[in-house]
Design an enzyme around this catalytic site. Sequence first.
Site, PDB file in Angstrom:
ATOM      1  CG  ASP A   1      -1.907  -1.126   1.195  1.00 38.69           C
ATOM      2  OD1 ASP A   1      -2.282  -1.534   0.079  1.00 38.69           O
ATOM      3  OD2 ASP A   1      -2.277  -1.623   2.282  1.00 38.69           O
ATOM      4  CD  GLU A   2       3.548   2.355   4.006  1.00 33.60           C
ATOM      5  OE1 GLU A   2       4.760   2.576   4.073  1.00 33.60           O
ATOM      6  OE2 GLU A   2       2.850   2.099   5.003  1.00 33.60           O
TER       7      GLU A   2
END
Lengths: 326, 578
Positions: free
Chosen positions: A141-142
């Site tokens: 998610d990063e």
Amino acid sequence: MIAFAAASLAGGSMWAWSAHGAADEPAETARAAVASPMSREPISPILPAPASLSPAKVALGKRLFSERRLSADGTVACSDCHDLALHGGADGKPLPTGIHGRVGRVNTPTIWNADANVRQFWDGRADSLEAQVDGPLLNQDEMGGMWTAALEKLREDPSYVSAFGREGISPTTVRSAIATYERTLVTPGSRFDRWLAGDTHALTSSELGGYADFKRYGCISCHQGRNVGGNMFETLGIMGDYFADRGTPETEADLGRLSVTKREEDRHRFRVPPLRLAARTAPYFHDGQVPTLEDAIRAMGKYQLGTEIPPPHIARIAAFIESLAP
Amino acid sequence: MTFLRRYGVLFIVLPALVLLFARSAVSDPDAMNQTVDAARRLRELDARIDVLVLEESAGLSLDYDALTHTFREMHRLEAQIAASPSSNAPAVARGLERTTAHIQRKERIVEDFQSSNSALHNSSTYLPIVAAEVAEGRTVVAALLASVVLCRSDCNPDVLARIQGDIAQVAALPRDPKLDLLIEHARVFASLAPKVERATRQLSTMDAAPYDELYVAARNGREAAVARANHYRIGLIALSVALVVTVVSMIMRLRRALRDYSSLNETLEARVAERTRELSTSREQFKQLAEEGRLLEAELRSAQKLESLGRLSAGIAHEINTPVQFISDNMHYIKEAFTSMKDLVQVYRGATRAELVPEQRVATAADARIADEIADTDYALENVPAALEGALEGLDRIATIVRSLKDFSHPDKSEKSAVDLDSNIRSTATIATNEYKHVADLTLDLGHLGPVACHGGEINQVLLNLIVNAAHAIGDVVKKTNQRGQIEIRTWQEPDWACISVRDTGAGIPDDIRDKIFDPFFTTKEVGKGTGQGLALARRIIVDKHGGEIDFVSAVGEGTTFTIRLPCERASMLAMVA
């Protein structure tokens, strides 16, 4: 031993009483009552970055810190969420935005003075800045990266090949370069640190009052040390149920240190956030659900200390926190 | 090989020296000392953690940075030991592993302690503040505070139970937000105090054995390394002493050699002059010897020729004597026959004289008949021609022998001439007849060669030697078996060679002397019978003088075949023929 413990408890009480009583008195009196400069304080000044760090390595780390090619699609760099200038080393968002607009699970902590922390991340899963690098880099998610792909892209760039030199481009050398750069991200010379160093006029009376309140309410029990926090773990909600009051279902991110240690006593336990840059890193808490510093101070009073801190005191404490940053 | 023999010792000594030198130094003594120091320092830091925790628990220390830094320093030392070559030692690695586990456990305990201690500190701070603000039930609240203070010093289950009891009593008081807060803090206190107590107790009971183990392992490793290095050092010293002794002895030898050399140098010139003189003398002598050798060889060759002729002369004399004898016998008979014939002729002449009376004629006829009988005219008429035939035949034989002798010993010219080898073979065989005829039959298979450019006389000599040797070889067999042998001489033409072979059915040449038969002075014949020059000379003539080959095949008990190949110099030969 009994006598000693009693004296210490009583001393603490007396100090607390007097501080409580002095809360609304003029600044000069407060100055004398709170603490005298040069005396032993629970907060110590930020030290300049060690001179021993290799400038070349720092420069390389700085470049890598802004290197979007480390992410899966070349859109996200460390510096995108750790905005050193605008957001005090964080991103100003409740939760970070990663590649393809994905949303991260926890609020971005500041990168400033990170080396003073006992461990990295809210749950303390990294025991060094080097180990921390893998976290956001590989998080889907990063940055969503993979070491092989990221290194491949770096190797295609001759300037990186020459900058890494003989040690070559590897996860270890990338981690080391970034961590070395991060060790230079320190904020010495804040007004509070100047006050600690003996400059009695470095702080306003309101800020000094805020410091007194900070100690008196017991914030100082956890937010202490060089980084005013960051050197221990504490359960969120000792004196109240933060998660019940929040009104949203508990997520995996709310487990805190439990997700690392798998011990029940670590449920909801987080690394105490360092407050050095707190004035600039809104919103607050691991879930980013607390929008302002004042809200955070109020929430802390309620859930950690079991007390309702009156707004003037909150304002003073916020002013004190402001003085912690340069 | 010579190099290895001469310097081989260096290949052993030098590596040994390097090895001993390398091993005699404690490998990376700094790393070992650092590991020992790190192990000791870890133990100190571990104790420091305990002290810091006690300080925190007593409120004497105001922040946790010291704990953070102490742990960080411990991790640094762990990493240092792990990275050090000294951690290759299993004991050190095991000690480090246990130490790491120990530190991790301690870190966890301290982490728990910090969480509990901070909250506990706050609650114990808030308790008297809140209590002071409570209006009702002050005695019950005071009792709770007293129990809390007691728990701060000794948090045993009894005290905890007392706190719970006091909380229950406070809870029984009329509801008041201040009391609720008091109760909440008291509950937090009651839940955290035992945790702080447990953490400090756990820390105080954790033994430092892993550090000791690591320290002892590191120290033992260092001492073992030092001891090992000392052994190698002794070896190094021993080898060095040996080397010094060797070098000194070499120097002494060198000096002696130098001394000898300088004295040698002094006499060298004189010796060189002497040697030069000797050498020139030697050269003179050598020249003289060579000359003598050449003369001797020439003498030897003619001597050999004479020797063989001498040896043959008896045989040749016999060969000539036999026809001479029967020529002589025949001539005597013819002479007698002729005398008888003369008497008869006179009787016949008297009988046929005119003046004789018939009676006289009758008597004379009788006389003539008697004379005829006496003269044995019939016999004479029959035998004289045969005797004459025989004499002529004998004379032919003598002529052949004489011609052969002439052929055989015709003087050698310095240049080759075209020679009919077949006739040479026949002549030589004839001369040698007496040598073989008692033991062997000679078969000639000739007529296959044209004229060959060669020194005919010398080739004859070779052939004679081969035939005589063959006869002797067969003679040895005949002595034992009484069976006559065979000598076969054959000629044939090969593309570049004119070939002659002399085969005998003699005893053969034993294996062990085959290599030597062409050597000068080598002979198997009894003293006086051979000079050992025959075959040596044959080789010199065929190989050296004609550029040909002489070879043999021999089987003991079956015989020997010598083969001579003479080069055909076609062009010159044709010229000679033309």
